[in-house]
Design a protein around this motif. Structure first.
Motif, mmCIF file in Angstrom:
data_model
loop_
_atom_site.group_PDB
_atom_site.id
_atom_site.type_symbol
_atom_site.label_atom_id
_atom_site.label_comp_id
_atom_site.label_asym_id
_atom_site.label_seq_id
_atom_site.Cartn_x
_atom_site.Cartn_y
_atom_site.Cartn_z
ATOM 1 N N GLY A 87 11.641 15.448 8.830
ATOM 2 C CA GLY A 87 12.867 16.192 9.073
ATOM 3 C C GLY A 87 14.051 15.404 8.554
ATOM 4 N N CYS A 88 13.963 14.979 7.304
ATOM 5 C CA CYS A 88 14.905 14.007 6.739
ATOM 6 C C CYS A 88 16.329 14.501 6.626
ATOM 7 C CB CYS A 88 14.410 13.530 5.382
ATOM 8 S SG CYS A 88 14.379 14.819 4.108
ATOM 9 N N GLY A 89 16.560 15.805 6.697
ATOM 10 C CA GLY A 89 17.926 16.299 6.577
ATOM 11 C C GLY A 89 18.560 15.847 5.279
ATOM 12 N N ALA A 90 19.811 15.441 5.339
ATOM 13 C CA ALA A 90 20.549 15.010 4.148
ATOM 14 C C ALA A 90 20.097 13.642 3.646
ATOM 15 C CB ALA A 90 22.039 14.998 4.435
ATOM 16 N N GLY A 91 19.217 12.982 4.395
ATOM 17 C CA GLY A 91 18.623 11.735 3.928
ATOM 18 C C GLY A 91 19.299 10.464 4.386
ATOM 19 N N ARG A 92 20.186 10.536 5.366
ATOM 20 C CA ARG A 92 20.937 9.328 5.738
ATOM 21 C C ARG A 92 20.036 8.187 6.191
ATOM 22 N NH1 ARG A 92 23.591 10.310 11.650
ATOM 23 N NH2 ARG A 92 21.943 11.663 12.413
ATOM 24 N N HIS A 93 19.002 8.469 6.968
ATOM 25 C CA HIS A 93 18.119 7.395 7.433
ATOM 26 C C HIS A 93 17.269 6.852 6.289
ATOM 27 C CE1 HIS A 93 18.687 9.940 11.154
ATOM 28 N NE2 HIS A 93 19.275 8.805 11.454
ATOM 29 N N GLY A 94 16.688 7.765 5.509
ATOM 30 C CA GLY A 94 15.853 7.346 4.386
ATOM 31 C C GLY A 94 16.615 6.542 3.357
ATOM 32 N N LEU A 95 17.839 6.945 3.060
ATOM 33 C CA LEU A 95 18.650 6.216 2.085
ATOM 34 C C LEU A 95 18.995 4.819 2.586
ATOM 35 C CD1 LEU A 95 20.914 9.148 0.902
ATOM 36 C CD2 LEU A 95 19.121 7.996 -0.426
ATOM 37 N N ALA A 96 19.276 4.678 3.872
ATOM 38 C CA ALA A 96 19.547 3.354 4.440
ATOM 39 C C ALA A 96 18.308 2.473 4.331
ATOM 40 C CB ALA A 96 19.991 3.485 5.896
ATOM 41 N N LEU A 97 17.146 3.061 4.556
ATOM 42 C CA LEU A 97 15.909 2.294 4.440
ATOM 43 C C LEU A 97 15.629 1.896 2.991
ATOM 44 C CD1 LEU A 97 13.802 4.251 7.031
ATOM 45 C CD2 LEU A 97 14.325 1.806 7.116
ATOM 46 N N LEU A 98 15.922 2.789 2.048
ATOM 47 C CA LEU A 98 15.782 2.443 0.626
ATOM 48 C C LEU A 98 16.656 1.238 0.285
ATOM 49 C CD1 LEU A 98 15.751 5.875 -1.274
ATOM 50 C CD2 LEU A 98 13.923 4.173 -1.195
ATOM 51 N N GLU A 99 17.893 1.247 0.771
ATOM 52 C CA GLU A 99 18.810 0.133 0.531
ATOM 53 C C GLU A 99 18.282 -1.171 1.114
ATOM 54 O OE1 GLU A 99 22.678 1.203 2.009
ATOM 55 O OE2 GLU A 99 22.858 2.896 0.624
ATOM 56 N N SER A 100 17.472 -1.065 2.165
ATOM 57 C CA SER A 100 16.883 -2.247 2.801
ATOM 58 C C SER A 100 15.572 -2.671 2.133
ATOM 59 C CB SER A 100 16.623 -1.975 4.289
ATOM 60 O OG SER A 100 17.826 -1.695 4.952
ATOM 61 N N GLY A 101 15.178 -1.961 1.086
ATOM 62 C CA GLY A 101 13.987 -2.354 0.343
ATOM 63 C C GLY A 101 12.703 -1.645 0.718
ATOM 64 N N HIS A 102 12.775 -0.645 1.573
ATOM 65 C CA HIS A 102 11.581 0.102 1.966
ATOM 66 C C HIS A 102 11.248 1.172 0.933
ATOM 67 C CE1 HIS A 102 11.206 -1.435 6.099
ATOM 68 N NE2 HIS A 102 12.530 -1.511 6.057
ATOM 69 N N GLU A 103 9.977 1.523 0.848
ATOM 70 C CA GLU A 103 9.566 2.718 0.114
ATOM 71 C C GLU A 103 9.623 3.856 1.124
ATOM 72 O OE1 GLU A 103 5.686 4.695 -2.068
ATOM 73 O OE2 GLU A 103 5.640 2.565 -1.607
ATOM 74 N N VAL A 104 10.313 4.950 0.763
ATOM 75 C CA VAL A 104 10.553 6.032 1.712
ATOM 76 C C VAL A 104 10.228 7.369 1.071
ATOM 77 C CG1 VAL A 104 12.280 7.174 3.166
ATOM 78 C CG2 VAL A 104 12.470 4.715 2.727
ATOM 79 N N LEU A 105 9.577 8.232 1.838
ATOM 80 C CA LEU A 105 9.373 9.623 1.454
ATOM 81 C C LEU A 105 9.930 10.483 2.572
ATOM 82 C CD1 LEU A 105 8.157 11.744 -0.493
ATOM 83 C CD2 LEU A 105 6.075 11.641 0.912
ATOM 84 N N GLY A 106 10.828 11.394 2.212
ATOM 85 C CA GLY A 106 11.358 12.341 3.177
ATOM 86 C C GLY A 106 10.545 13.622 3.143
ATOM 87 N N VAL A 107 10.511 14.321 4.258
ATOM 88 C CA VAL A 107 9.868 15.631 4.322
ATOM 89 C C VAL A 107 10.776 16.541 5.146
ATOM 90 C CG1 VAL A 107 8.433 15.045 6.336
ATOM 91 C CG2 VAL A 107 7.749 16.917 4.848
ATOM 92 N N ASP A 108 10.989 17.743 4.639
ATOM 93 C CA ASP A 108 11.785 18.729 5.361
ATOM 94 C C ASP A 108 11.308 20.107 4.937
ATOM 95 O OD1 ASP A 108 14.777 18.223 6.875
ATOM 96 O OD2 ASP A 108 14.167 20.291 6.455
ATOM 97 N N SER A 109 11.401 21.072 5.834
ATOM 98 C CA SER A 109 10.930 22.429 5.529
ATOM 99 C C SER A 109 11.989 23.278 4.839
ATOM 100 C CB SER A 109 10.468 23.131 6.813
ATOM 101 O OG SER A 109 11.551 23.231 7.723
#
Length: 166
Positions: A87-109
């Motif tokens: 439920g990534c929405g606009a991606g604010r959490h995923g983008l912060a994690l990307l900036e921290s060096g994580h590999e991230v995949l968002g999913v939303d319906s």
């Protein structure tokens, strides 16, 4: 059932600003993103099956990390490895994690939400989180933040879904 309408501040009923049907949450985030992702651009109205109704400023979905609720900051700080942002929405959490060096995949319906998150730089798949596509791989952490926890439904359903994600 959850519904949302997209109405800019002060424009209720104005021509070209009628409620959006089909993908209302996507339309709300699109309007906010196109306006710069700030406050007072678009509002989300959510009505739950139990009759609870809340209206929220959609600008919250674009806020920087230091403006998130403490619980969201806490959860993101503890994410490890490859992360699935449910439920990534606009991606604010995923983008912060990307900036921290994580590999991230968002999913939303929501197709509109997926478009906005992709435009912001997040890798996203459009799917129901209870029916993730084959081949997306394994994850070390998953996030289910914000209003997404309401998607879990009853405690029994929540347990089954969380077990499946684990």
């Amino acid at each position: 059932m959850t519904t949302a309408t997209s109405t800019p501040a002060g424009a209720a009923g104005a021509p070209g600003h009628e409620p959006v049907l089909g993908d209302p949450f996507g339309a709300v985030l699109r309007r906010c993103w196109e306006g710069g992702g700030g406050r007072d651009l678009a509002f989300e109205v959510v009505e739950r099956d139990d009759g609870f109704i809340i209206a929220q400023d959609a600008g919250k979905y674009f806020e920087p990390r230091d403006q998130w609720p403490q619980t969201e900051q806490w959860a993101v700080e503890r994410a490890q490895g490859r992360v699935l942002d449910v439920g990534c929405g606009a991606g604010r959490h995923g983008l912060a994690l990307l900036e921290s060096g994580h590999e991230v995949l968002g999913v939303d319906s929501s197709p509109g939400v997926v478009e906005v998150a992709r435009e912001r730089g997040l890798d996203v798949v459009q799917a129901e989180f209870t029916g993730l596509p084959e081949g997306i791989g394994r994850f070390d952490s998953f996030l289910l933040l914000g209003n997404g926890t309401g998607l879990l439904g009853t405690p029994e359903r929540a347990r089954a879904i969380l077990d499946a994600l684990a």
